[in-house]
Design a protein around this motif. Structure first.
Motif, PDB file in Angstrom:
ATOM      1  N   ILE A   1       5.912  -6.854 -11.413  1.00  0.00           N
ATOM      2  CA  ILE A   1       5.317  -5.820 -10.566  1.00  0.00           C
ATOM      3  C   ILE A   1       4.069  -5.321 -11.270  1.00  0.00           C
ATOM      4  O   ILE A   1       4.134  -4.856 -12.418  1.00  0.00           O
ATOM      5  CB  ILE A   1       6.300  -4.665 -10.312  1.00  0.00           C
ATOM      6  N   TYR A   2       2.941  -5.408 -10.604  1.00  0.00           N
ATOM      7  CA  TYR A   2       1.639  -5.089 -11.183  1.00  0.00           C
ATOM      8  C   TYR A   2       0.912  -4.046 -10.340  1.00  0.00           C
ATOM      9  O   TYR A   2       1.289  -3.763  -9.209  1.00  0.00           O
ATOM     10  CB  TYR A   2       0.762  -6.345 -11.258  1.00  0.00           C
ATOM     11  N   GLY A   3      -0.154  -3.522 -10.909  1.00  0.00           N
ATOM     12  CA  GLY A   3      -1.095  -2.710 -10.148  1.00  0.00           C
ATOM     13  C   GLY A   3      -2.307  -3.544  -9.780  1.00  0.00           C
ATOM     14  O   GLY A   3      -2.614  -4.545 -10.441  1.00  0.00           O
ATOM     15  N   HIS A   4      -3.012  -3.125  -8.731  1.00  0.00           N
ATOM     16  CA  HIS A   4      -4.202  -3.850  -8.282  1.00  0.00           C
ATOM     17  C   HIS A   4      -5.209  -4.022  -9.418  1.00  0.00           C
ATOM     18  O   HIS A   4      -5.855  -5.061  -9.563  1.00  0.00           O
ATOM     19  CB  HIS A   4      -4.816  -3.082  -7.112  1.00  0.00           C
ATOM     20  N   ARG A   5      -5.344  -3.000 -10.265  1.00  0.00           N
ATOM     21  CA  ARG A   5      -6.333  -3.052 -11.344  1.00  0.00           C
ATOM     22  C   ARG A   5      -6.019  -4.119 -12.392  1.00  0.00           C
ATOM     23  O   ARG A   5      -6.882  -4.462 -13.208  1.00  0.00           O
ATOM     24  CB  ARG A   5      -6.441  -1.681 -12.024  1.00  0.00           C
ATOM     25  N   ASP A   6      -4.808  -4.638 -12.388  1.00  0.00           N
ATOM     26  CA  ASP A   6      -4.474  -5.704 -13.326  1.00  0.00           C
ATOM     27  C   ASP A   6      -5.191  -7.008 -12.999  1.00  0.00           C
ATOM     28  O   ASP A   6      -5.218  -7.921 -13.829  1.00  0.00           O
ATOM     29  CB  ASP A   6      -2.959  -5.962 -13.328  1.00  0.00           C
TER      30      ASP A   6
ATOM     31  N   GLU B   1       0.842  -1.197   0.000  1.00  0.00           N
ATOM     32  CA  GLU B   1       0.000   0.000   0.000  1.00  0.00           C
ATOM     33  C   GLU B   1       0.878   1.247   0.000  1.00  0.00           C
ATOM     34  O   GLU B   1       1.882   1.310   0.706  1.00  0.00           O
ATOM     35  CB  GLU B   1      -0.889   0.031   1.250  1.00  0.00           C
ATOM     36  N   ASN B   2       0.474   2.249  -0.769  1.00  0.00           N
ATOM     37  CA  ASN B   2       1.142   3.538  -0.787  1.00  0.00           C
ATOM     38  C   ASN B   2       0.164   4.603  -0.313  1.00  0.00           C
ATOM     39  O   ASN B   2      -0.923   4.758  -0.888  1.00  0.00           O
ATOM     40  CB  ASN B   2       1.635   3.859  -2.198  1.00  0.00           C
ATOM     41  N   GLU B   3       0.518   5.307   0.745  1.00  0.00           N
ATOM     42  CA  GLU B   3      -0.380   6.310   1.306  1.00  0.00           C
ATOM     43  C   GLU B   3      -0.665   7.400   0.272  1.00  0.00           C
ATOM     44  O   GLU B   3       0.242   7.985  -0.306  1.00  0.00           O
ATOM     45  CB  GLU B   3       0.231   6.949   2.546  1.00  0.00           C
ATOM     46  N   GLY B   4      -1.943   7.676   0.061  1.00  0.00           N
ATOM     47  CA  GLY B   4      -2.342   8.750  -0.832  1.00  0.00           C
ATOM     48  C   GLY B   4      -3.326   8.288  -1.884  1.00  0.00           C
ATOM     49  O   GLY B   4      -3.691   7.108  -1.965  1.00  0.00           O
ATOM     50  N   THR B   5      -3.776   9.250  -2.698  1.00  0.00           N
ATOM     51  CA  THR B   5      -4.671   8.988  -3.820  1.00  0.00           C
ATOM     52  C   THR B   5      -3.972   9.468  -5.078  1.00  0.00           C
ATOM     53  O   THR B   5      -3.685  10.663  -5.218  1.00  0.00           O
ATOM     54  CB  THR B   5      -6.013   9.723  -3.645  1.00  0.00           C
ATOM     55  N   TYR B   6      -3.717   8.558  -6.009  1.00  0.00           N
ATOM     56  CA  TYR B   6      -2.874   8.882  -7.146  1.00  0.00           C
ATOM     57  C   TYR B   6      -3.608   8.748  -8.478  1.00  0.00           C
ATOM     58  O   TYR B   6      -3.097   8.180  -9.437  1.00  0.00           O
ATOM     59  CB  TYR B   6      -1.591   8.050  -7.081  1.00  0.00           C
ATOM     60  N   THR B   7      -4.806   9.311  -8.503  1.00  0.00           N
ATOM     61  CA  THR B   7      -5.575   9.358  -9.744  1.00  0.00           C
ATOM     62  C   THR B   7      -5.111  10.511 -10.636  1.00  0.00           C
ATOM     63  O   THR B   7      -4.971  10.358 -11.847  1.00  0.00           O
ATOM     64  CB  THR B   7      -7.072   9.513  -9.444  1.00  0.00           C
TER      65      THR B   7
ATOM     66  N   GLY C   1      -4.598   4.048  -8.871  1.00  0.00           N
ATOM     67  CA  GLY C   1      -4.751   5.379  -9.425  1.00  0.00           C
ATOM     68  C   GLY C   1      -4.054   5.503 -10.769  1.00  0.00           C
ATOM     69  O   GLY C   1      -3.016   4.886 -11.011  1.00  0.00           O
ATOM     70  N   ASP C   2      -4.644   6.303 -11.667  1.00  0.00           N
ATOM     71  CA  ASP C   2      -4.105   6.414 -13.023  1.00  0.00           C
ATOM     72  C   ASP C   2      -2.648   6.866 -13.058  1.00  0.00           C
ATOM     73  O   ASP C   2      -1.849   6.361 -13.844  1.00  0.00           O
ATOM     74  CB  ASP C   2      -4.948   7.395 -13.836  1.00  0.00           C
ATOM     75  N   ARG C   3      -2.286   7.826 -12.198  1.00  0.00           N
ATOM     76  CA  ARG C   3      -0.927   8.372 -12.275  1.00  0.00           C
ATOM     77  C   ARG C   3       0.106   7.380 -11.760  1.00  0.00           C
ATOM     78  O   ARG C   3       1.168   7.200 -12.371  1.00  0.00           O
ATOM     79  CB  ARG C   3      -0.845   9.692 -11.485  1.00  0.00           C
ATOM     80  N   LEU C   4      -0.183   6.738 -10.630  1.00  0.00           N
ATOM     81  CA  LEU C   4       0.768   5.760 -10.116  1.00  0.00           C
ATOM     82  C   LEU C   4       0.831   4.541 -11.036  1.00  0.00           C
ATOM     83  O   LEU C   4       1.911   3.988 -11.278  1.00  0.00           O
ATOM     84  CB  LEU C   4       0.405   5.340  -8.690  1.00  0.00           C
TER      85      LEU C   4
ATOM     86  N   ALA D   1       0.487   4.539 -14.211  1.00  0.00           N
ATOM     87  CA  ALA D   1       1.290   4.928 -15.368  1.00  0.00           C
ATOM     88  C   ALA D   1       2.782   4.959 -15.052  1.00  0.00           C
ATOM     89  O   ALA D   1       3.612   4.914 -15.964  1.00  0.00           O
ATOM     90  CB  ALA D   1       0.844   6.301 -15.870  1.00  0.00           C
ATOM     91  N   MET D   2       3.130   5.024 -13.760  1.00  0.00           N
ATOM     92  CA  MET D   2       4.532   5.051 -13.347  1.00  0.00           C
ATOM     93  C   MET D   2       5.106   3.652 -13.120  1.00  0.00           C
ATOM     94  O   MET D   2       6.296   3.513 -12.821  1.00  0.00           O
ATOM     95  CB  MET D   2       4.674   5.877 -12.069  1.00  0.00           C
ATOM     96  N   LEU D   3       4.290   2.615 -13.267  1.00  0.00           N
ATOM     97  CA  LEU D   3       4.791   1.267 -13.008  1.00  0.00           C
ATOM     98  C   LEU D   3       5.935   0.849 -13.943  1.00  0.00           C
ATOM     99  O   LEU D   3       6.871   0.173 -13.498  1.00  0.00           O
ATOM    100  CB  LEU D   3       3.646   0.254 -13.058  1.00  0.00           C
ATOM    101  N   PRO D   4       5.917   1.227 -15.232  1.00  0.00           N
ATOM    102  CA  PRO D   4       7.104   0.897 -16.050  1.00  0.00           C
ATOM    103  C   PRO D   4       8.377   1.522 -15.489  1.00  0.00           C
ATOM    104  O   PRO D   4       9.435   0.870 -15.480  1.00  0.00           O
ATOM    105  CB  PRO D   4       6.739   1.469 -17.427  1.00  0.00           C
TER     106      PRO D   4
END
Length: 276
Positions: free
Chosen positions: A200-205, A164-170, A213-216, A218-221
């Protein structure tokens, strides 16, 4: 929710009630009173002797005991799943805030969701403090050959580390220091468990959610590449493969699906988090 494999974890929460901002935040637990704040100093904790990031264990941030025995699996995780807490993007970057956050998450998960303990394995605060989530997750990571069953992503709780990463990263990106701490932690997980940075994936995967969140997301690569560099790699990291343990609600186009979903928490619901 280690003992309830059919239950669904939403990003709603991590605290949608005042309860999550009260009892676990205001009162130190017996474990916290008995032990000094437990940031493990950086050192040579990795199996290959590499420097590892400091992690505050459950006793260090004042965790309650789990309501029942946490399940430790005799297996390594196959991947890492990145989340955000969908909470306020506060500018309180203190250790005290990080510890209060961890207590509030645990209170919400246990007292509102009814789980046995915190759902995720680790949490990274906006101040770049890394904290153990579910009990025994840090010991399992140190051992490098076992995994605590979590409650952070449907269909993945027995095969993936949840962070978990604290915050909202939409619409906002995480602070640079937080993102760097996340990369440090992911590198430690990859090193200890022989997990490729491409895993390494995002929850939405995996689930129908906007998390992380969309911004975080997008930073996964960049995150995968940063982790690879920390592990000594110089080649470009390939895109993740289709998950082999995907749950039934995994979308053929998860990014497109998640982009249409709203965030769960009303703005400001967690601000301020009171500290003890």
């Amino acid at each position: 929710m280690t003992s309830d494999p059919s239950a669904r974890l939403s990003r709603r929460g991590v605290f949608s009630a005042a309860l999550a901002l009260g009892s676990a935040v205001l009162l130190p637990s017996a474990a916290a009173t008995a032990r000094a704040a437990g940031n493990r100093a950086p050192g040579t904790g990795g199996r290959d002797g590499a420097t590892t990031p400091p992690i505050t264990d459950c006793g260090g941030w004042g965790a309650r005991e789990a309501s029942e025995e946490v399940v430790v699996l005799d297996t390594r995780p196959e991947r890492i799943i990145v989340h955000h807490t969908a909470s306020a993007n506060v500018t309180d970057y203190s250790r005290e805030r990080a510890h209060a956050l961890a207590r509030a998450i645990q209170t919400y998960h246990m007292d509102v969701q009814g789980w046995i303990d915190t759902g995720q394995h680790f949490t990274v605060s906006r101040g770049a403090f890394v904290l153990e989530g579910r009990h025994h997750s840090l010991a399992a990571l140190d051992a490098g050959d076992r995994l605590v069953r979590g409650a952070h992503c449907v269909g993945q709780n027995s095969v993936a580390i949840g962070i978990e990463n604290e915050g909202t990263y939409t619409t906002a990106e995480p602070p640079a220091a937080q993102f760097s701490a996340l990369a440090d932690l992911c590198a430690r997980v990859c090193r200890q468990y022989d997990v490729s940075p491409s895993e390494i994936y995002g929850h939405r995967d995996f689930n129908s959610t906007a998390c992380p969140g969309d911004r975080l997301y997008a930073m996964l690569p960049q995150l995968r590449q940063d982790v690879a560099r920390r592990l000594g790699g110089t080649e470009a990291v390939p895109l993740p493969r289709r998950p082999v343990h995907a749950s039934a609600d995994w979308s053929a186009d998860p990014a497109a699906l998640a982009g249409s979903l709203a965030e769960y928490l009303p703005p400001g619901l967690l601000d301020p988090v009171r500290t003890r």
